[in-house]
Write a protein that holds these residues in place. Structure first.
Motif, short mmCIF file in Angstrom:
data_model
loop_
_atom_site.label_atom_id
_atom_site.label_comp_id
_atom_site.label_asym_id
_atom_site.label_seq_id
_atom_site.Cartn_x
_atom_site.Cartn_y
_atom_site.Cartn_z
N VAL A 152 4.11 -1.87 0.62
CA VAL A 152 4.23 -1.78 -0.83
C VAL A 152 4.74 -3.09 -1.42
CG1 VAL A 152 5.23 -0.48 -2.75
CG2 VAL A 152 4.67 0.68 -0.61
N ASN A 153 5.73 -3.69 -0.79
CA ASN A 153 6.25 -4.99 -1.22
C ASN A 153 6.88 -5.66 -0.01
OD1 ASN A 153 8.95 -3.87 -1.02
ND2 ASN A 153 8.58 -2.89 -3.00
N ALA A 154 7.66 -6.71 -0.25
CA ALA A 154 8.21 -7.48 0.86
C ALA A 154 9.18 -6.69 1.72
CB ALA A 154 8.89 -8.74 0.32
N TYR A 155 9.72 -5.57 1.21
CA TYR A 155 10.79 -4.87 1.92
C TYR A 155 10.59 -3.37 2.08
CZ TYR A 155 13.03 -9.28 1.01
OH TYR A 155 13.30 -10.63 0.96
N ALA A 156 9.54 -2.82 1.55
CA ALA A 156 9.36 -1.37 1.61
C ALA A 156 7.96 -1.01 2.10
CB ALA A 156 9.61 -0.74 0.23
N GLN A 157 7.91 -0.04 3.01
CA GLN A 157 6.65 0.49 3.50
C GLN A 157 6.35 1.82 2.82
OE1 GLN A 157 4.60 -1.04 6.02
NE2 GLN A 157 5.94 -2.74 5.46
N LEU A 158 5.07 2.13 2.69
CA LEU A 158 4.65 3.37 2.07
C LEU A 158 5.20 4.56 2.86
CD1 LEU A 158 2.80 4.33 -0.31
CD2 LEU A 158 1.00 4.64 1.39
N ASP A 159 5.77 5.52 2.15
CA ASP A 159 6.34 6.68 2.80
C ASP A 159 5.26 7.50 3.49
OD1 ASP A 159 7.44 9.61 2.90
OD2 ASP A 159 9.18 8.36 2.48
N THR A 160 5.59 8.04 4.66
CA THR A 160 4.60 8.80 5.43
C THR A 160 4.19 10.10 4.74
OG1 THR A 160 6.40 9.81 6.70
CG2 THR A 160 5.38 7.85 7.62
N ALA A 161 4.96 10.54 3.74
CA ALA A 161 4.61 11.78 3.02
C ALA A 161 3.58 11.54 1.93
CB ALA A 161 5.87 12.40 2.41
N GLU A 162 3.31 10.28 1.59
CA GLU A 162 2.35 9.97 0.53
C GLU A 162 0.93 10.36 0.94
OE1 GLU A 162 2.94 8.77 -2.43
OE2 GLU A 162 4.83 7.67 -2.42
N VAL A 163 0.16 10.80 -0.04
CA VAL A 163 -1.23 11.21 0.22
C VAL A 163 -2.03 10.06 0.82
CG1 VAL A 163 -3.39 11.95 -0.85
CG2 VAL A 163 -1.22 12.97 -1.58
N GLY A 164 -1.87 8.86 0.26
CA GLY A 164 -2.60 7.71 0.74
C GLY A 164 -2.32 7.41 2.20
N TYR A 165 -1.06 7.53 2.58
CA TYR A 165 -0.69 7.28 3.98
C TYR A 165 -1.40 8.27 4.91
CZ TYR A 165 2.24 6.62 8.13
OH TYR A 165 2.67 6.37 9.41
#
Length: 575
Positions: A99-112
């Motif tokens: 998502v940005n330099a320090y955060a990854q997309l949460d595994t609960a997100e539809v896209g993930y």
């Protein structure tokens, strides 16, 4: 206001600004980038660039998938046709999941979930073409999710993953600590000073008591430095904190639930599960940690206080009907031979010595044979022969590395002797004859070569003749390096760094996996994730679930501390 207070405030402000100032100078000189400007960039720039890149990536994936469908319909090999699709999906994942330099997309997100589902389905298509329709539907959903530039999604990325969130700030703070020029210059010398003055090896490390000093009066004050072992703090904390199944650990994922679900998922695919919990070093050598009597550790699988959490959880799994391997009891029993054979764990490392790894391989092999004899699992006939030879390797302990003191030569390299496993080849002979049996032939070779690799490579079999044969086979005992065999193996191993050590690092092919294959006389395959055997290794398996085809047994090895501290916890992983 009193001038002395003003001076104190000014001095305090200068001290606060000092790290930033030093790093700014370093940046202007073209050295390592400072991360403070990432905050501004991740608010006003990164979300929009990410949206643009995701739209472009979705378009490339759509084009690649259309081309692959046409190629497969035209008779092209599935693997060749899917290669550009897999590449395009991987590129889209790299953009969407960061998502940005320090955060990854949460595994609960539809896209993930969509991306991981598409990844898994693509990996199975070559061996399971019946999944084509599901793969087509999922890839279309992925394209539909990411193909449009969305200002609303960019806003949500800033809202849920931006600088005001704890996940961002924690990662940002760690980055500043790791990359600041002043910190990098000062911290090593500070750590060395603390070690020299207080014998403190750092926040990740626990210094043990003397190995030769046993008893009430023994402690760090009277220990020789050369006798002390280093312990990984998480190994110790696992033993002294409440059990992962305790009500005080309610916020943690329940490992039993995850293990049970994984067993059921494998059963649905015709695969049996065998659970191997690896004891941490302080569970086997508590006396090396505390200075208590060695008998305390020999009488029970204790860790520090009675039966440790790992052993209790393993026993509860066994009582619940899971297939398990108890490594606690044999490792504790084997300590009586340490004086002649050497310890079972490394001095300055979390992991076992080659001796400990080979003992584990023997215990796991014994359990698998028991399961096969009882009819719980069919792993086929013995089909491969292996030889082994001694190889010495230098080990710089990982706990010593964690301390940051190794750059000053505080801890020593430890030499270990591993036994490298090699496969012995069998070559067919067209005519028949009479001669020695394979067993006698290989016994003769091993007796005469005695671990000398050049001997194995230059002779078929050593004896009166250069070749021994029996019926229609010549036994060519030229050796080749051990390697995973995903196609022929009926046994798949999932593991962590205890499965990696000596296997893919020095001396290579001397880990418990290779010795397990040697004991079983069967090919094996493995998927290993350092520190990630609780969840990450299952996610690896899910992304290429096709490797389960033809497998009858899955051996899942993980170190006991992962029951509490496993990377990513114990999440559900869908196959």
């Amino acid at each position: 206001m009193n001038k002395k207070y003003i001076a104190i405030v000014v001095l305090f402000a200068l001290l606060l600004l000092l790290p930033f100032t030093v790093q700014a100078v370093a940046d202007l000189r073209g050295e390592k980038r400072f991360v403070s400007f990432d905050i501004f960039k991740d608010v006003v720039y990164t979300p929009f660039v990410r949206e643009s890149n995701m739209a472009a990536g979705a378009a490339r994936l759509d084009s690649a998938w259309r081309g692959a469908r046409e190629a497969i319909a035209g008779g092209a090999e599935t693997a060749d046709a899917l290669e550009p699709v897999i590449g395009a999906l991987s590129d889209l994942e790299a953009v969407a999941l960061t998502v940005n330099a320090y955060a990854q997309l949460d595994t609960a997100e539809v896209g993930y979930k969509l991306l991981k589902q598409a990844d898994t389905l693509l990996a199975t298509l070559e061996d399971e073409p019946e999944n084509f329709k599901a793969a087509d539907s999922t890839l279309k959903a992925v394209v539909g999710e990411f193909e449009q530039f969305s200002l609303w999604r960019a806003f949500l990325a800033v809202k849920h993953y931006g600088v005001w969130t704890s996940r961002y700030l924690r990662a940002f703070e760690k980055k500043v600590e790791d990359e600041n020029a002043l910190v990098l210059a000062v911290r090593p010398r500070y750590q060395l000073a603390v070690w020299n003055i207080f014998n403190d090896p750092g926040e990740k490390v626990v210094l043990g008591a003397a190995g030769k000093c046993i008893g009430k009066s023994c402690g760090r004050e009277t220990a020789e430095a050369s006798d002390r072992w280093l312990f990984y703090r998480q190994d110790v904390e696992f033993l002294v904190q409440p059990s992962p199944l305790d009500v005080r650990s309610a916020k943690l994922d329940n490992p039993i639930t995850a293990i049970e679900k994984f067993r059921d998922q494998l059963k649905a695919k015709g695969v049996e599960l065998l659970v191997v919990v690896t004891p941490g070093k302080p569970s086997i050598y508590p006396e090396r940690l505390t200075g208590a009597s060695a008998a305390v550790g020999a009488e029970n699988a204790s860790g520090l206080n009675g039966a440790g959490h790992g052993k209790k959880i393993l026993d509860s799994l066994t009582r619940a009907g899971f297939n398990t391997v108890d490594l606690y009891t044999p490792l504790l029993a084997a300590k009586k031979d340490d004086a002649s054979l050497g310890p079972l764990y490394l001095n300055d490392d979390t992991h076992w010595t080659p001796r400990g790894a080979e003992l584990a391989a023997a215990e796991i092999s014994k359990k698998v044979r028991e399961m096969a004899d009882a009819g719980f699992v069919d792993i086929g006939e013995e089909s491969v022969s292996y030889a082994s030879s001694d190889s010495v390797a230098d080990r710089m302990g990982d706990v010593g590395e964690m301390s940051g003191l190794n750059k000053f030569g505080v801890f020593k390299v430890q030499k270990v002797t591993g036994h490298v496993v090699m496969q012995q080849n069998i070559v067919e002979k067209s005519d028949t004859g009479s001669g020695q049996s394979l067993h006698d032939c290989l016994d003769s070779l091993n007796k005469n070569c005695q671990g000398d690799i050049s001997c194995y490579r230059s002779h078929f079999c050593v004896g009166k003749d250069s070749l021994y044969y029996d019926n229609s086979l010549i036994y060519d005992t030229t050796v080749t390096p051990f390697k995973d065999d995903f196609r022929k193996s009926e046994i798949l191993i999932l593991g962590d760094s205890f499965s990696r050590i000596y296997q893919t690092d020095a001396p290579v092919n001397a880990g418990w996996i290779a010795h397990f294959a040697k004991n079983m006389n069967r090919p094996v395959a493995s998927i290993v994730s350092d520190g990630g055997a609780s969840t990450l290794v299952r996610e690896k398996l899910a992304r290429k679930a096709g490797v389960l085809k033809g497998k009858k047994l899955l051996i899942w090895e993980f170190v006991e501390r992962d029951l509490r501290f496993g990377a990513e916890g114990w999440k559900d992983v869908d196959f």
